[in-house]
Write an enzyme that holds these catalytic residues in place. Sequence first.
Site: not given
Length: 236
Positions: A104-106
């Site tokens: 997942l993205d930050i």
Amino acid sequence: MKFPCRLDKFVSNIGELPRTKVKSLIKKGNVTVNGLVCKRNELQIAATDEIKINDKILKYLGKRYFMLHKPQGYVCANQDDLHPTVFDLLDEPNLKDFHIAGRLDIDTTGLVLITNDGDWSHQITSPKKQKFKTYLVETKEIITEEALQKLRDGVALHNEKQLTRPAQAEALDKYALRLSICEGKYHQVKRMLAAVDNHVVELHREKVGGIALDSDLSAGQYRPLTEHEISIINAM
């Protein structure tokens, strides 16, 4: 960890020690295999062998599987020089062999699966397996039925020739939808919404395959998967 494997590799991995120090310990006779001192770094050992270092048993814990409720601000990586990683949230031994089954993205929250079983994670990450990942999406603009239908049919992402695979898209509110996709392209959900002239404000993953994020887990908490949850991925 795959067996058989070298003695020095096993001791280094399970004992969480530098390989140079392990070789020194083996050379000094501080490591035993099934009760016998062994000074051969290259000795091939099995998972059933009893390995001790200074009379302390080093035990291989086998294949392990965790679900984590990822908070914002953490990156899905084993190490990062700039940001905390999801592995900083795990209080578990021998995490060197672990990896993330679907990053997942930050700034994205929600379900992250972490394991040391490469075959199992491949069932999740391979596009050929078509395991759907489900997201709750809050958007900047109103969600129209036309946009939903385009997402279901497949959209053209910027700088890509092929359309995305058909998605499952359901409006939850004027500015919210549930979106399920079976691919894992870079920033895919954000790019799909951009392709229908919208913008993602918040993104949360609630499900991977048949595994749903445990509602009892607060952001930053994790737990082992149940036997049933582990088997779901292989069964689908």
